[in-house]
Design a protein around this motif. Structure first.
Motif, PDB file in Angstrom:
ATOM      1  N   ALA A  27       4.383   0.739  -2.678  1.00 51.60           N
ATOM      2  CA  ALA A  27       3.374  -0.069  -3.356  1.00 51.60           C
ATOM      3  C   ALA A  27       2.988  -1.270  -2.506  1.00 51.60           C
ATOM      4  O   ALA A  27       3.799  -1.806  -1.747  1.00 51.60           O
ATOM      5  CB  ALA A  27       3.893  -0.549  -4.711  1.00 51.60           C
ATOM      6  N   ILE A  28       1.739  -1.691  -2.642  1.00 56.73           N
ATOM      7  CA  ILE A  28       1.258  -2.952  -2.092  1.00 56.73           C
ATOM      8  C   ILE A  28       0.735  -3.761  -3.267  1.00 56.73           C
ATOM      9  O   ILE A  28      -0.119  -3.288  -4.027  1.00 56.73           O
ATOM     10  CB  ILE A  28       0.150  -2.741  -1.048  1.00 56.73           C
ATOM     11  CG1 ILE A  28       0.692  -1.977   0.166  1.00 56.73           C
ATOM     12  CG2 ILE A  28      -0.430  -4.083  -0.608  1.00 56.73           C
ATOM     13  CD1 ILE A  28      -0.362  -1.641   1.205  1.00 56.73           C
ATOM     14  N   VAL A  29       1.267  -4.964  -3.428  1.00 57.75           N
ATOM     15  CA  VAL A  29       0.869  -5.823  -4.548  1.00 57.75           C
ATOM     16  C   VAL A  29       0.035  -6.977  -4.004  1.00 57.75           C
ATOM     17  O   VAL A  29       0.458  -7.688  -3.089  1.00 57.75           O
ATOM     18  CB  VAL A  29       2.098  -6.378  -5.296  1.00 57.75           C
ATOM     19  CG1 VAL A  29       1.640  -7.215  -6.488  1.00 57.75           C
ATOM     20  CG2 VAL A  29       3.007  -5.237  -5.761  1.00 57.75           C
ATOM     21  N   LEU A  30      -1.152  -7.133  -4.558  1.00 58.66           N
ATOM     22  CA  LEU A  30      -2.049  -8.209  -4.142  1.00 58.66           C
ATOM     23  C   LEU A  30      -1.897  -9.410  -5.066  1.00 58.66           C
ATOM     24  O   LEU A  30      -1.904  -9.272  -6.292  1.00 58.66           O
ATOM     25  CB  LEU A  30      -3.502  -7.722  -4.161  1.00 58.66           C
ATOM     26  CG  LEU A  30      -3.821  -6.487  -3.305  1.00 58.66           C
ATOM     27  CD1 LEU A  30      -5.299  -6.147  -3.422  1.00 58.66           C
ATOM     28  CD2 LEU A  30      -3.444  -6.713  -1.852  1.00 58.66           C
ATOM     29  N   GLY A  31      -1.762 -10.578  -4.464  1.00 58.96           N
ATOM     30  CA  GLY A  31      -1.672 -11.813  -5.226  1.00 58.96           C
ATOM     31  C   GLY A  31      -2.628 -12.843  -4.662  1.00 58.96           C
ATOM     32  O   GLY A  31      -3.481 -12.534  -3.833  1.00 58.96           O
ATOM     33  N   GLY A  32      -2.487 -14.083  -5.094  1.00 59.14           N
ATOM     34  CA  GLY A  32      -3.391 -15.133  -4.644  1.00 59.14           C
ATOM     35  C   GLY A  32      -4.641 -15.190  -5.496  1.00 59.14           C
ATOM     36  O   GLY A  32      -4.958 -14.268  -6.257  1.00 59.14           O
ATOM     37  N   SER A  33      -5.380 -16.262  -5.370  1.00 62.79           N
ATOM     38  CA  SER A  33      -6.535 -16.484  -6.251  1.00 62.79           C
ATOM     39  C   SER A  33      -7.623 -15.430  -6.102  1.00 62.79           C
ATOM     40  O   SER A  33      -8.306 -15.086  -7.079  1.00 62.79           O
ATOM     41  CB  SER A  33      -7.118 -17.873  -5.977  1.00 62.79           C
ATOM     42  OG  SER A  33      -7.486 -18.011  -4.609  1.00 62.79           O
ATOM     43  N   ILE A  34      -7.805 -14.866  -4.900  1.00 63.74           N
ATOM     44  CA  ILE A  34      -8.884 -13.898  -4.689  1.00 63.74           C
ATOM     45  C   ILE A  34      -8.594 -12.579  -5.393  1.00 63.74           C
ATOM     46  O   ILE A  34      -9.507 -11.790  -5.653  1.00 63.74           O
ATOM     47  CB  ILE A  34      -9.132 -13.699  -3.176  1.00 63.74           C
ATOM     48  CG1 ILE A  34      -9.539 -15.024  -2.529  1.00 63.74           C
ATOM     49  CG2 ILE A  34     -10.226 -12.663  -2.914  1.00 63.74           C
ATOM     50  CD1 ILE A  34      -9.729 -14.947  -1.022  1.00 63.74           C
ATOM     51  N   ARG A  35      -7.335 -12.334  -5.749  1.00 67.34           N
ATOM     52  CA  ARG A  35      -6.997 -11.089  -6.453  1.00 67.34           C
ATOM     53  C   ARG A  35      -7.778 -10.964  -7.758  1.00 67.34           C
ATOM     54  O   ARG A  35      -8.033  -9.848  -8.250  1.00 67.34           O
ATOM     55  CB  ARG A  35      -5.501 -11.030  -6.758  1.00 67.34           C
ATOM     56  CG  ARG A  35      -5.065 -11.798  -8.002  1.00 67.34           C
ATOM     57  CD  ARG A  35      -3.574 -11.865  -8.158  1.00 67.34           C
ATOM     58  NE  ARG A  35      -3.133 -12.294  -9.471  1.00 67.34           N
ATOM     59  CZ  ARG A  35      -3.165 -13.544  -9.923  1.00 67.34           C
ATOM     60  NH1 ARG A  35      -3.646 -14.518  -9.153  1.00 67.34           N
ATOM     61  NH2 ARG A  35      -2.734 -13.842 -11.134  1.00 67.34           N
TER      62      ARG A  35
ATOM     63  N   LEU B 216      -1.101   8.020   1.613  1.00 67.08           N
ATOM     64  CA  LEU B 216      -2.108   7.321   0.812  1.00 67.08           C
ATOM     65  C   LEU B 216      -2.093   7.791  -0.639  1.00 67.08           C
ATOM     66  O   LEU B 216      -2.236   6.986  -1.570  1.00 67.08           O
ATOM     67  CB  LEU B 216      -3.486   7.556   1.432  1.00 67.08           C
ATOM     68  CG  LEU B 216      -4.597   6.577   1.071  1.00 67.08           C
ATOM     69  CD1 LEU B 216      -4.204   5.157   1.438  1.00 67.08           C
ATOM     70  CD2 LEU B 216      -5.892   6.968   1.779  1.00 67.08           C
ATOM     71  N   GLU B 217      -1.889   9.091  -0.827  1.00 70.16           N
ATOM     72  CA  GLU B 217      -1.859   9.640  -2.190  1.00 70.16           C
ATOM     73  C   GLU B 217      -0.719   9.071  -3.012  1.00 70.16           C
ATOM     74  O   GLU B 217      -0.827   8.929  -4.238  1.00 70.16           O
ATOM     75  CB  GLU B 217      -1.726  11.169  -2.121  1.00 70.16           C
ATOM     76  CG  GLU B 217      -2.988  11.874  -1.652  1.00 70.16           C
ATOM     77  CD  GLU B 217      -2.725  13.334  -1.289  1.00 70.16           C
ATOM     78  OE1 GLU B 217      -1.602  13.821  -1.588  1.00 70.16           O
ATOM     79  OE2 GLU B 217      -3.619  13.980  -0.705  1.00 70.16           O
ATOM     80  N   ASN B 218       0.381   8.744  -2.363  1.00 62.55           N
ATOM     81  CA  ASN B 218       1.546   8.225  -3.071  1.00 62.55           C
ATOM     82  C   ASN B 218       1.576   6.704  -3.177  1.00 62.55           C
ATOM     83  O   ASN B 218       2.453   6.146  -3.832  1.00 62.55           O
ATOM     84  CB  ASN B 218       2.825   8.711  -2.387  1.00 62.55           C
ATOM     85  CG  ASN B 218       3.074  10.187  -2.631  1.00 62.55           C
ATOM     86  OD1 ASN B 218       3.443  10.591  -3.727  1.00 62.55           O
ATOM     87  ND2 ASN B 218       2.861  11.000  -1.605  1.00 62.55           N
ATOM     88  N   LEU B 219       0.628   6.048  -2.515  1.00 63.16           N
ATOM     89  CA  LEU B 219       0.596   4.588  -2.521  1.00 63.16           C
ATOM     90  C   LEU B 219       0.028   4.044  -3.827  1.00 63.16           C
ATOM     91  O   LEU B 219      -0.972   4.542  -4.338  1.00 63.16           O
ATOM     92  CB  LEU B 219      -0.262   4.094  -1.355  1.00 63.16           C
ATOM     93  CG  LEU B 219      -0.541   2.586  -1.308  1.00 63.16           C
ATOM     94  CD1 LEU B 219       0.725   1.810  -0.984  1.00 63.16           C
ATOM     95  CD2 LEU B 219      -1.656   2.276  -0.307  1.00 63.16           C
ATOM     96  N   LYS B 220       0.660   3.008  -4.349  1.00 58.68           N
ATOM     97  CA  LYS B 220       0.132   2.277  -5.496  1.00 58.68           C
ATOM     98  C   LYS B 220      -0.333   0.909  -5.011  1.00 58.68           C
ATOM     99  O   LYS B 220       0.438   0.162  -4.422  1.00 58.68           O
ATOM    100  CB  LYS B 220       1.206   2.095  -6.570  1.00 58.68           C
ATOM    101  CG  LYS B 220       1.835   3.381  -7.079  1.00 58.68           C
ATOM    102  CD  LYS B 220       0.840   4.232  -7.828  1.00 58.68           C
ATOM    103  CE  LYS B 220       1.515   5.480  -8.395  1.00 58.68           C
ATOM    104  NZ  LYS B 220       0.546   6.394  -9.044  1.00 58.68           N
ATOM    105  N   ILE B 221      -1.598   0.601  -5.233  1.00 53.78           N
ATOM    106  CA  ILE B 221      -2.105  -0.739  -4.950  1.00 53.78           C
ATOM    107  C   ILE B 221      -2.244  -1.458  -6.288  1.00 53.78           C
ATOM    108  O   ILE B 221      -3.001  -1.012  -7.168  1.00 53.78           O
ATOM    109  CB  ILE B 221      -3.447  -0.691  -4.205  1.00 53.78           C
ATOM    110  CG1 ILE B 221      -3.267   0.008  -2.855  1.00 53.78           C
ATOM    111  CG2 ILE B 221      -3.994  -2.110  -3.998  1.00 53.78           C
ATOM    112  CD1 ILE B 221      -4.547   0.159  -2.059  1.00 53.78           C
TER     113      ILE B 221
END
Length: 287
Positions: free
Chosen positions: A224-232, A255-260
């Motif tokens: 997984a890739i977790v996006l944070g910060g105000s722009i999220r 890519l198929e197994n990735l969770k964003i």
């Protein structure tokens, strides 16, 4: 009060704190950072802020810093936005002052471990956290543990060369300021209202961010890739172009197994600082 862990987020403009009690973060406070003062003055300001939590039975202190840290010694190598805070023995100072376990790390690393222990990253053993704000930061969790690297510099993809500059130049608030002379929040309002220039700005931002995520996938292939910060918060505006960039990634099954995912925590930095503290495990579990 019950046993608690104090988390601090020390930034160039503010020092923010909160305590984890029974798995819940509470009593969030903040004070201005005396960024232009001497190192000694800033240390005493931090100590006084910690002292304001004296009513809690503190078991440890975690501190997130927007710069490089020697994590074992807790020495702050340097902060660009606090000129006097260079080679500061922060862990030693706080340990001697409060006689408590103290842990210091980079704030982006704190974000990564924070979302892993307290947020949307809980189901994953291997994840990357990316903060999208004034700058871009990254943190890595491998097999459930934070990987900081030398001087807490692991995950600093922001400084890697990209196009005519680096990834941070194109994947943070700097992109909107440099190319559209506007802050992302103002542009987001315009984009939501249908402004074609603002819509285009976020489409371009998403394309650049997708390139950054591809580099992360090639190097770590996290779950997984977790996006944070105000722009999220503007994710719907750049999601499509980000995924369009990802389409050229060479390994479709990865890519198929990735969770964003988008972080749902508003106080992730403090959650992450708390998560640094290596005391009784039950204290840092979410109830």
């Amino acid at each position: 009060m019950g046993k608690a862990i104090l988390g601090l987020d020390i930034g160039g403009t503010g020092i923010k704190g909160g305590v984890l009690v029974d798995g819940h973060l509470e009593d969030i406070r903040s004070i201005p950072t005396p960024a232009m003062e001497s190192k000694e003055y800033i240390l005493e300001t931090i100590a006084a802020f910690i002292q304001s939590y004296e009513s809690y039975d503190l078991m440890g202190i975690g501190v997130g810093i927007p710069g490089l840290v020697e994590t074992e010694s807790g020495i702050v190598v340097g902060l660009s936005n606090i000129p006097s805070f260079q080679h500061v023995e922060l862990k030693k100072f706080l340990t001697e002052r409060f006689s408590l376990p103290v842990f210091v790390n980079n704030d982006a690393n704190c974000f990564a471990i924070g979302v892993h222990k307290f947020g949307v990253g809980r189901p994953f053993k291997n994840l990357v956290g990316i903060t999208l704000g004034t700058g871009t930061g990254g943190g890595i969790v491998i097999n459930g543990h934070l990987y900081s690297g030398v001087n807490s510099a692991a995950g600093e993809w922001c400084s890697a060369p990209y196009l005519d500059n680096n990834y941070e130049y194109y994947c943070s608030g700097k992109f909107f300021l440099n190319f559209y002379s506007s802050k992302p929040k103002a542009l987001a309002k315009r984009a939501i209202s249908g402004d074609p220039v603002a819509i285009k700005a976020f489409e371009e931002f998403g394309a650049h961010l997708g390139e950054l995520l591809k580099m992360i996938l090639y190097s770590l292939a996290p779950e997984a890739i977790v996006l944070g910060g105000s722009i999220r918060k503007s994710y719907p505006l750049f999601k499509k172009s980000m995924y369009r960039s990802l389409e050229s990634f060479a390994y479709p099954t990865v890519l198929e197994n990735l969770k964003i995912l988008i972080s749902e925590l508003d106080e992730t930095a403090i959650h992450g600082a708390v998560a640094l503290v290596d005391v009784e495990e039950d204290l840092v579990k979410v109830s």
